[in-house]
Design a protein around this motif. Structure first.
Motif, PDB file in Angstrom:
ATOM      1  N   ALA A  48      51.883  74.250  64.748  1.00 17.09           N
ATOM      2  CA  ALA A  48      51.636  75.059  66.427  1.00 17.09           C
ATOM      3  C   ALA A  48      52.445  76.292  66.645  1.00 17.09           C
ATOM      4  O   ALA A  48      53.463  76.284  65.947  1.00 17.09           O
ATOM      5  N   PRO A  49      51.992  77.282  67.042  1.00 18.51           N
ATOM      6  CA  PRO A  49      50.764  77.190  67.850  1.00 18.51           C
ATOM      7  C   PRO A  49      49.626  77.791  66.976  1.00 18.51           C
ATOM      8  O   PRO A  49      49.907  78.543  65.776  1.00 18.51           O
ATOM      9  N   ILE A  50      48.341  77.500  67.057  1.00 19.76           N
ATOM     10  CA  ILE A  50      47.324  77.927  66.526  1.00 19.76           C
ATOM     11  C   ILE A  50      46.351  78.827  67.484  1.00 19.76           C
ATOM     12  O   ILE A  50      46.453  78.493  68.593  1.00 19.76           O
ATOM     13  N   VAL A  51      46.067  79.937  67.175  1.00 21.17           N
ATOM     14  CA  VAL A  51      45.410  81.004  67.874  1.00 21.17           C
ATOM     15  C   VAL A  51      44.160  81.416  67.386  1.00 21.17           C
ATOM     16  O   VAL A  51      43.630  81.094  66.174  1.00 21.17           O
ATOM     17  N   GLU A  52      43.045  81.051  68.500  1.00 18.73           N
ATOM     18  CA  GLU A  52      41.930  81.542  68.048  1.00 18.73           C
ATOM     19  C   GLU A  52      41.536  82.917  68.688  1.00 18.73           C
ATOM     20  O   GLU A  52      41.794  83.023  70.061  1.00 18.73           O
ATOM     21  N   TYR A  53      41.049  83.786  68.059  1.00 20.99           N
ATOM     22  CA  TYR A  53      40.867  85.035  68.394  1.00 20.99           C
ATOM     23  C   TYR A  53      39.576  85.798  67.306  1.00 20.99           C
ATOM     24  O   TYR A  53      39.620  85.599  66.306  1.00 20.99           O
ATOM     25  N   ASN A  54      38.742  86.196  68.086  1.00 21.45           N
ATOM     26  CA  ASN A  54      37.462  86.565  67.523  1.00 21.45           C
ATOM     27  C   ASN A  54      36.702  85.747  66.533  1.00 21.45           C
ATOM     28  O   ASN A  54      36.199  85.863  65.444  1.00 21.45           O
ATOM     29  N   ASN A  55      36.592  84.580  66.985  1.00 30.36           N
ATOM     30  CA  ASN A  55      36.089  83.553  66.355  1.00 30.36           C
ATOM     31  C   ASN A  55      36.769  83.080  64.924  1.00 30.36           C
ATOM     32  O   ASN A  55      36.152  82.509  64.189  1.00 30.36           O
ATOM     33  N   LYS A  56      38.046  83.220  64.975  1.00 34.73           N
ATOM     34  CA  LYS A  56      38.816  82.803  63.871  1.00 34.73           C
ATOM     35  C   LYS A  56      40.129  82.392  64.389  1.00 34.73           C
ATOM     36  O   LYS A  56      40.398  82.572  65.232  1.00 34.73           O
ATOM     37  N   PHE A  57      40.406  81.533  63.216  1.00 34.68           N
ATOM     38  CA  PHE A  57      41.998  80.860  63.572  1.00 34.68           C
ATOM     39  C   PHE A  57      43.106  81.448  62.977  1.00 34.68           C
ATOM     40  O   PHE A  57      42.832  81.776  61.968  1.00 34.68           O
ATOM     41  N   PHE A  58      44.317  81.522  63.713  1.00 27.98           N
ATOM     42  CA  PHE A  58      45.553  82.092  63.077  1.00 27.98           C
ATOM     43  C   PHE A  58      46.530  81.205  63.241  1.00 27.98           C
ATOM     44  O   PHE A  58      46.591  80.527  64.294  1.00 27.98           O
ATOM     45  N   THR A  59      47.465  81.350  62.249  1.00 26.18           N
ATOM     46  CA  THR A  59      48.813  81.051  62.622  1.00 26.18           C
ATOM     47  C   THR A  59      49.389  81.984  63.742  1.00 26.18           C
ATOM     48  O   THR A  59      48.948  83.075  63.698  1.00 26.18           O
ATOM     49  N   MET A  60      50.670  81.730  64.042  1.00 29.17           N
ATOM     50  CA  MET A  60      51.185  82.774  65.128  1.00 29.17           C
ATOM     51  C   MET A  60      51.511  83.961  64.326  1.00 29.17           C
ATOM     52  O   MET A  60      51.134  85.018  64.624  1.00 29.17           O
ATOM     53  N   ASP A  61      52.236  83.899  63.141  1.00 29.90           N
ATOM     54  CA  ASP A  61      52.595  84.998  62.289  1.00 29.90           C
ATOM     55  C   ASP A  61      51.229  85.899  61.745  1.00 29.90           C
ATOM     56  O   ASP A  61      51.246  87.173  62.089  1.00 29.90           O
ATOM     57  N   SER A  62      50.154  85.197  61.688  1.00 28.27           N
ATOM     58  CA  SER A  62      49.096  86.069  60.859  1.00 28.27           C
ATOM     59  C   SER A  62      48.399  86.474  62.134  1.00 28.27           C
ATOM     60  O   SER A  62      47.721  87.682  62.007  1.00 28.27           O
ATOM     61  N   PHE A  63      48.288  85.891  63.334  1.00 27.35           N
ATOM     62  CA  PHE A  63      47.725  86.621  64.603  1.00 27.35           C
ATOM     63  C   PHE A  63      48.377  87.884  65.016  1.00 27.35           C
ATOM     64  O   PHE A  63      47.904  88.989  65.246  1.00 27.35           O
ATOM     65  N   LEU A  64      49.602  87.852  64.998  1.00 26.96           N
ATOM     66  CA  LEU A  64      50.673  88.761  65.461  1.00 26.96           C
ATOM     67  C   LEU A  64      50.262  90.221  64.227  1.00 26.96           C
ATOM     68  O   LEU A  64      50.412  91.158  64.657  1.00 26.96           O
ATOM     69  N   GLU A  65      50.219  89.782  63.217  1.00 22.98           N
ATOM     70  CA  GLU A  65      49.949  90.766  62.043  1.00 22.98           C
ATOM     71  C   GLU A  65      48.443  91.450  62.198  1.00 22.98           C
ATOM     72  O   GLU A  65      48.491  92.745  62.241  1.00 22.98           O
ATOM     73  N   GLU A  66      47.577  90.423  62.498  1.00 18.60           N
ATOM     74  CA  GLU A  66      46.128  90.854  62.883  1.00 18.60           C
ATOM     75  C   GLU A  66      45.968  91.974  63.912  1.00 18.60           C
ATOM     76  O   GLU A  66      45.186  93.026  64.101  1.00 18.60           O
ATOM     77  N   VAL A  67      47.040  91.798  65.094  1.00 17.97           N
ATOM     78  CA  VAL A  67      46.648  92.703  66.245  1.00 17.97           C
ATOM     79  C   VAL A  67      47.661  93.865  66.499  1.00 17.97           C
ATOM     80  O   VAL A  67      48.008  94.328  67.396  1.00 17.97           O
ATOM     81  N   LYS A  68      48.361  94.172  65.326  1.00 17.99           N
ATOM     82  CA  LYS A  68      49.509  95.333  65.179  1.00 17.99           C
ATOM     83  C   LYS A  68      48.949  96.481  65.641  1.00 17.99           C
ATOM     84  O   LYS A  68      47.701  96.657  65.241  1.00 17.99           O
TER      85      LYS A  68
END
Length: 68
Positions: A48-68
């Motif tokens: 945890a946490p698991i982030v759902e964004y644009n119909n995809k799932f991310f770890t916290m780190d991969s989500f923060l990298e995605e939205v940079k």
């Protein structure tokens, strides 16, 4: 809409929520262990946490990298 699946007493969950609040980003926080387990199984993410964004799932780190 960004959805964050977290759990009680989760330091990373609180850190991610704080970052999003400070940046003015809207999100929905879901603190339900059953829901977290279902999403974790589906997303094949076991922390945890698991982030759902644009119909995809991310770890916290991969989500923060995605939205940079």
């Amino acid at each position: 809409m960004i959805k964050i699946y977290g759990k009680e007493n989760c330091r990373q969950c609180e850190e991610l929520k704080s970052k999003l609040i400070n940046s003015g980003t809207e999100f929905k926080y879901i603190e339900d262990i059953k829901e977290l387990r279902i999403v974790a199984s589906k997303a094949k993410i076991m922390s945890a946490p698991i982030v759902e964004y644009n119909n995809k799932f991310f770890t916290m780190d991969s989500f923060l990298e995605e939205v940079k």
